[in-house]
Motif scaffolding. Structure first.
Motif, PDB file in Angstrom:
ATOM      1  N   ARG A 104      56.409  -6.217  58.734  1.00  0.00           N
ATOM      2  CA  ARG A 104      55.748  -5.055  59.179  1.00  0.00           C
ATOM      3  C   ARG A 104      54.781  -5.731  60.512  1.00  0.00           C
ATOM      4  O   ARG A 104      54.535  -4.963  61.620  1.00  0.00           O
ATOM      5  CB  ARG A 104      54.721  -4.521  58.584  1.00  0.00           C
ATOM      6  CG  ARG A 104      55.509  -3.618  57.324  1.00  0.00           C
ATOM      7  CD  ARG A 104      54.409  -2.959  56.557  1.00  0.00           C
ATOM      8  NE  ARG A 104      53.669  -2.184  57.124  1.00  0.00           N
ATOM      9  CZ  ARG A 104      52.437  -2.309  56.923  1.00  0.00           C
ATOM     10  NH1 ARG A 104      51.539  -3.179  56.209  1.00  0.00           N
ATOM     11  NH2 ARG A 104      51.327  -1.228  57.613  1.00  0.00           N
ATOM     12  N   TYR A 105      54.620  -7.082  60.565  1.00  0.00           N
ATOM     13  CA  TYR A 105      53.488  -7.784  61.323  1.00  0.00           C
ATOM     14  C   TYR A 105      54.273  -8.525  62.321  1.00  0.00           C
ATOM     15  O   TYR A 105      54.029  -8.815  63.442  1.00  0.00           O
ATOM     16  CB  TYR A 105      52.724  -8.451  60.731  1.00  0.00           C
ATOM     17  CG  TYR A 105      51.776  -7.432  59.751  1.00  0.00           C
ATOM     18  CD1 TYR A 105      50.604  -6.769  60.482  1.00  0.00           C
ATOM     19  CD2 TYR A 105      51.654  -7.127  58.559  1.00  0.00           C
ATOM     20  CE1 TYR A 105      49.724  -5.876  59.763  1.00  0.00           C
ATOM     21  CE2 TYR A 105      50.917  -6.333  57.842  1.00  0.00           C
ATOM     22  CZ  TYR A 105      50.109  -5.633  58.504  1.00  0.00           C
ATOM     23  OH  TYR A 105      49.214  -4.683  57.768  1.00  0.00           O
ATOM     24  N   GLU A 106      55.407  -9.254  61.990  1.00  0.00           N
ATOM     25  CA  GLU A 106      55.954 -10.292  62.527  1.00  0.00           C
ATOM     26  C   GLU A 106      57.314 -10.530  62.057  1.00  0.00           C
ATOM     27  O   GLU A 106      57.984 -10.184  61.083  1.00  0.00           O
ATOM     28  CB  GLU A 106      55.255 -11.472  62.548  1.00  0.00           C
ATOM     29  CG  GLU A 106      55.099 -12.164  60.838  1.00  0.00           C
ATOM     30  CD  GLU A 106      54.436 -13.595  60.944  1.00  0.00           C
ATOM     31  OE1 GLU A 106      54.505 -14.330  61.767  1.00  0.00           O
ATOM     32  OE2 GLU A 106      53.746 -13.651  60.110  1.00  0.00           O
ATOM     33  N   LYS A 107      58.350 -11.177  63.023  1.00  0.00           N
ATOM     34  CA  LYS A 107      59.940 -11.499  62.343  1.00  0.00           C
ATOM     35  C   LYS A 107      59.959 -13.018  62.429  1.00  0.00           C
ATOM     36  O   LYS A 107      60.309 -13.608  63.630  1.00  0.00           O
ATOM     37  CB  LYS A 107      60.430 -10.857  63.585  1.00  0.00           C
ATOM     38  CG  LYS A 107      62.021 -10.846  63.181  1.00  0.00           C
ATOM     39  CD  LYS A 107      62.313  -9.743  62.047  1.00  0.00           C
ATOM     40  CE  LYS A 107      62.057  -8.342  62.380  1.00  0.00           C
ATOM     41  NZ  LYS A 107      63.117  -7.835  63.455  1.00  0.00           N
ATOM     42  N   PRO A 108      59.723 -13.617  61.420  1.00  0.00           N
ATOM     43  CA  PRO A 108      59.975 -14.956  61.208  1.00  0.00           C
ATOM     44  C   PRO A 108      61.482 -15.203  61.392  1.00  0.00           C
ATOM     45  O   PRO A 108      62.158 -14.383  61.463  1.00  0.00           O
ATOM     46  CB  PRO A 108      59.471 -15.405  59.944  1.00  0.00           C
ATOM     47  CG  PRO A 108      59.706 -14.075  58.987  1.00  0.00           C
ATOM     48  CD  PRO A 108      59.382 -12.908  59.936  1.00  0.00           C
ATOM     49  N   LYS A 109      61.805 -16.648  61.412  1.00  0.00           N
ATOM     50  CA  LYS A 109      63.154 -16.990  61.666  1.00  0.00           C
ATOM     51  C   LYS A 109      63.820 -17.437  60.376  1.00  0.00           C
ATOM     52  O   LYS A 109      64.916 -17.205  60.110  1.00  0.00           O
ATOM     53  CB  LYS A 109      63.315 -18.071  62.627  1.00  0.00           C
ATOM     54  CG  LYS A 109      62.931 -17.861  64.317  1.00  0.00           C
ATOM     55  CD  LYS A 109      63.257 -19.141  64.950  1.00  0.00           C
ATOM     56  CE  LYS A 109      63.128 -18.868  66.489  1.00  0.00           C
ATOM     57  NZ  LYS A 109      63.155 -19.603  67.476  1.00  0.00           N
ATOM     58  N   VAL A 110      62.850 -17.858  59.434  1.00  0.00           N
ATOM     59  CA  VAL A 110      63.120 -18.211  58.174  1.00  0.00           C
ATOM     60  C   VAL A 110      62.498 -17.835  57.072  1.00  0.00           C
ATOM     61  O   VAL A 110      61.098 -17.933  57.284  1.00  0.00           O
ATOM     62  CB  VAL A 110      63.387 -19.688  58.062  1.00  0.00           C
ATOM     63  CG1 VAL A 110      63.639 -20.281  56.734  1.00  0.00           C
ATOM     64  CG2 VAL A 110      64.214 -20.489  59.122  1.00  0.00           C
ATOM     65  N   ALA A 111      62.904 -17.242  55.834  1.00  0.00           N
ATOM     66  CA  ALA A 111      62.072 -16.900  54.811  1.00  0.00           C
ATOM     67  C   ALA A 111      62.431 -17.834  53.460  1.00  0.00           C
ATOM     68  O   ALA A 111      63.795 -17.951  53.267  1.00  0.00           O
ATOM     69  CB  ALA A 111      62.396 -15.442  54.471  1.00  0.00           C
ATOM     70  N   VAL A 112      61.581 -18.494  52.758  1.00  0.00           N
ATOM     71  CA  VAL A 112      61.729 -19.231  51.838  1.00  0.00           C
ATOM     72  C   VAL A 112      61.142 -18.658  50.488  1.00  0.00           C
ATOM     73  O   VAL A 112      59.896 -18.337  50.481  1.00  0.00           O
ATOM     74  CB  VAL A 112      60.973 -20.508  52.126  1.00  0.00           C
ATOM     75  CG1 VAL A 112      61.210 -21.398  51.037  1.00  0.00           C
ATOM     76  CG2 VAL A 112      61.454 -21.416  53.488  1.00  0.00           C
ATOM     77  N   PHE A 113      62.113 -18.753  49.760  1.00  0.00           N
ATOM     78  CA  PHE A 113      61.630 -18.101  48.199  1.00  0.00           C
ATOM     79  C   PHE A 113      61.775 -19.223  47.261  1.00  0.00           C
ATOM     80  O   PHE A 113      63.016 -19.839  47.158  1.00  0.00           O
ATOM     81  CB  PHE A 113      62.528 -16.943  48.127  1.00  0.00           C
ATOM     82  CG  PHE A 113      62.135 -16.381  46.495  1.00  0.00           C
ATOM     83  CD1 PHE A 113      60.974 -15.805  45.981  1.00  0.00           C
ATOM     84  CD2 PHE A 113      63.319 -16.465  45.494  1.00  0.00           C
ATOM     85  CE1 PHE A 113      60.896 -15.341  44.875  1.00  0.00           C
ATOM     86  CE2 PHE A 113      63.214 -15.959  44.500  1.00  0.00           C
ATOM     87  CZ  PHE A 113      62.070 -15.350  43.838  1.00  0.00           C
ATOM     88  N   ASN A 114      60.946 -19.250  46.238  1.00  0.00           N
ATOM     89  CA  ASN A 114      60.842 -20.358  45.344  1.00  0.00           C
ATOM     90  C   ASN A 114      61.339 -19.505  43.779  1.00  0.00           C
ATOM     91  O   ASN A 114      60.901 -18.579  43.721  1.00  0.00           O
ATOM     92  CB  ASN A 114      59.428 -21.001  45.030  1.00  0.00           C
ATOM     93  CG  ASN A 114      59.452 -22.090  44.035  1.00  0.00           C
ATOM     94  OD1 ASN A 114      59.844 -23.150  44.220  1.00  0.00           O
ATOM     95  ND2 ASN A 114      59.151 -21.695  42.801  1.00  0.00           N
ATOM     96  N   VAL A 115      62.457 -19.960  43.278  1.00  0.00           N
ATOM     97  CA  VAL A 115      63.204 -19.431  42.331  1.00  0.00           C
ATOM     98  C   VAL A 115      62.657 -19.135  40.834  1.00  0.00           C
ATOM     99  O   VAL A 115      63.012 -18.466  40.032  1.00  0.00           O
ATOM    100  CB  VAL A 115      64.401 -19.887  42.225  1.00  0.00           C
ATOM    101  CG1 VAL A 115      65.330 -19.693  43.539  1.00  0.00           C
ATOM    102  CG2 VAL A 115      64.392 -21.297  41.641  1.00  0.00           C
ATOM    103  N   LEU A 116      61.461 -20.065  40.755  1.00  0.00           N
ATOM    104  CA  LEU A 116      60.914 -20.207  39.428  1.00  0.00           C
ATOM    105  C   LEU A 116      60.594 -18.881  38.731  1.00  0.00           C
ATOM    106  O   LEU A 116      60.875 -18.397  37.452  1.00  0.00           O
ATOM    107  CB  LEU A 116      59.832 -20.995  39.358  1.00  0.00           C
ATOM    108  CG  LEU A 116      59.025 -21.012  38.007  1.00  0.00           C
ATOM    109  CD1 LEU A 116      59.863 -21.692  36.880  1.00  0.00           C
ATOM    110  CD2 LEU A 116      57.725 -21.695  37.910  1.00  0.00           C
TER     111      LEU A 116
END
Length: 355
Positions: A104-116
């Motif tokens: 809603r605030y910005e458009k990053p190029k990469v999103a990183v999710f930690n799977v634990l």
């Protein structure tokens, strides 16, 4: 034609309503937990909204992101602008709505999710829910996070009007509740929680054997929703498992994530298996015996991961941007000041006591 006159009772009733809502607003501000001197991780979520510049890399997840990656290091080494929208025991659906909220605030190029967090398939704890959700600004994303996260004992109204939940905190009020009623101290570095102390690994008990190693359908549904959300917004989606030795990450779980990443062409890095390659030494790079990395460990991991990001994604070097350079000059100074203060506490008291 005569002017219509409002009944005399309307003005005092309107005034009463305004005063009542004003009093309730102030009471709610006073009674809500401040997370300044105790369980400071509860203050992480709302700090994001104070940012004045955009970020090309966004992390979402639990303590394995906000304690293990250093956005300041990513900027200093590579010029990468990043932010960690992490929180304690952030569940998969909370990560999804946190990412949705970020878009809603910005458009990053990469999103990183930690799977634990994929080990959890259903709501867990009101206390952890609150630490993640209360700090979110009101939006459809927050409503979704509440609905997905509530335990059986919780209800939506208590989240929308926190005074209903915290009205009994009168006996627990402290000076912090008055001091930080409207303005809190900054405790993170673009979402990173710093600790410089060292507590080596001494070993963990053998992990329990599970009756079923299949990751839950609800957890995997929200992993898929994150992937689709990223695709729809032109954001690269990257999966990681941080180098943490507890809670245990089973090989069977790892195989499922590897298969998922391969199916959808995603990058997945299990840094727990790659710890030696990263340079992690569990005798020196953890502050709590292997659960999380300390500053030295987080900086090592950030340099390693940052090298990959820089070489494989079209990321801007914002060190060459005067606007960002000015903003990050202040961020770096805050980072260095906190580092110095923590080392001083270690020297004087033998432990970190104020962070």
């Amino acid at each position: 034609m005569k002017n219509k006159k409002f009944p005399k009772w309307i003005a005092p009733v309107a005034l009463f309503i305004v005063v009542m809502f004003t009093v309730l607003f102030f009471l709610q501000k006073l009674l809500m937990p401040k997370y300044m001197s105790d369980i400071v991780e509860g203050a992480l979520t709302e700090e994001y909204y104070e940012e004045t510049t955009d970020h090309e890399v966004i992390f979402v997840g639990d303590c394995e992101v906000y304690e293990n990656f250093s956005p300041i290091t990513l900027y200093e080494e590579f010029g990468i602008t990043s932010y960690i929208r992490g929180s304690a025991q952030q569940l998969p659906w909370q990560s999804y709505y946190m990412l949705e909220d970020t878009l809603r605030y910005e458009k990053p190029k990469v999103a990183v999710f930690n799977v634990l967090a994929l080990k959890y398939d259903e709501p867990q704890s009101e206390a952890y829910n609150r630490m993640t959700i209360d700090g979110m600004k009101f939006s459809s994303s927050k409503l979704g996070a509440i609905q997905a996260s509530m335990t059986e004992q919780e209800n939506m109204l208590d989240y929308l009007f926190p005074i209903l939940r915290y009205h009994s905190r009168w006996s627990d009020l402290s000076s912090d509740d008055f001091k930080y009623m409207f303005k809190k101290d900054k405790i993170s570095h673009n979402g990173y929680y710093m600790r410089v102390d060292v507590r080596p690994v001494k070993g963990f008990p053998e992990p329990d054997k599970l009756a079923d190693y299949t990751l839950g359908s609800n957890a995997m549904k929200y992993l898929d929703k994150m992937r689709v959300l990223c695709e729809e917004n032109g954001v690269e989606f990257v999966l990681v498992k941080s180098p943490s030795l507890f809670p245990h990450w089973y090989d069977e779980w790892d195989e499922q994530i590897e298969a998922y990443a391969e199916k959808y062409g995603l990058d997945y890095f299990n840094y727990e298996k790659m710890a030696e390659e990263v340079g992690i030494d569990y005798n020196t790079d953890t502050y709590d015996a292997g659960l999380h990395l300390n500053l030295d460990g987080a900086e090592k991991l950030s340099k390693y991961f940052g090298t990959y990001l820089k070489e494989n994604y079209d990321l801007t070097d914002y060190r060459e941007n005067p606007e960002y350079e000015k903003v990050y000059e202040e961020k770096i100074q805050f980072y260095e000041d906190m580092k110095e203060a923590q080392y001083k506490e270690l020297e004087e008291y033998g432990e970190i006591i104020n962070y």
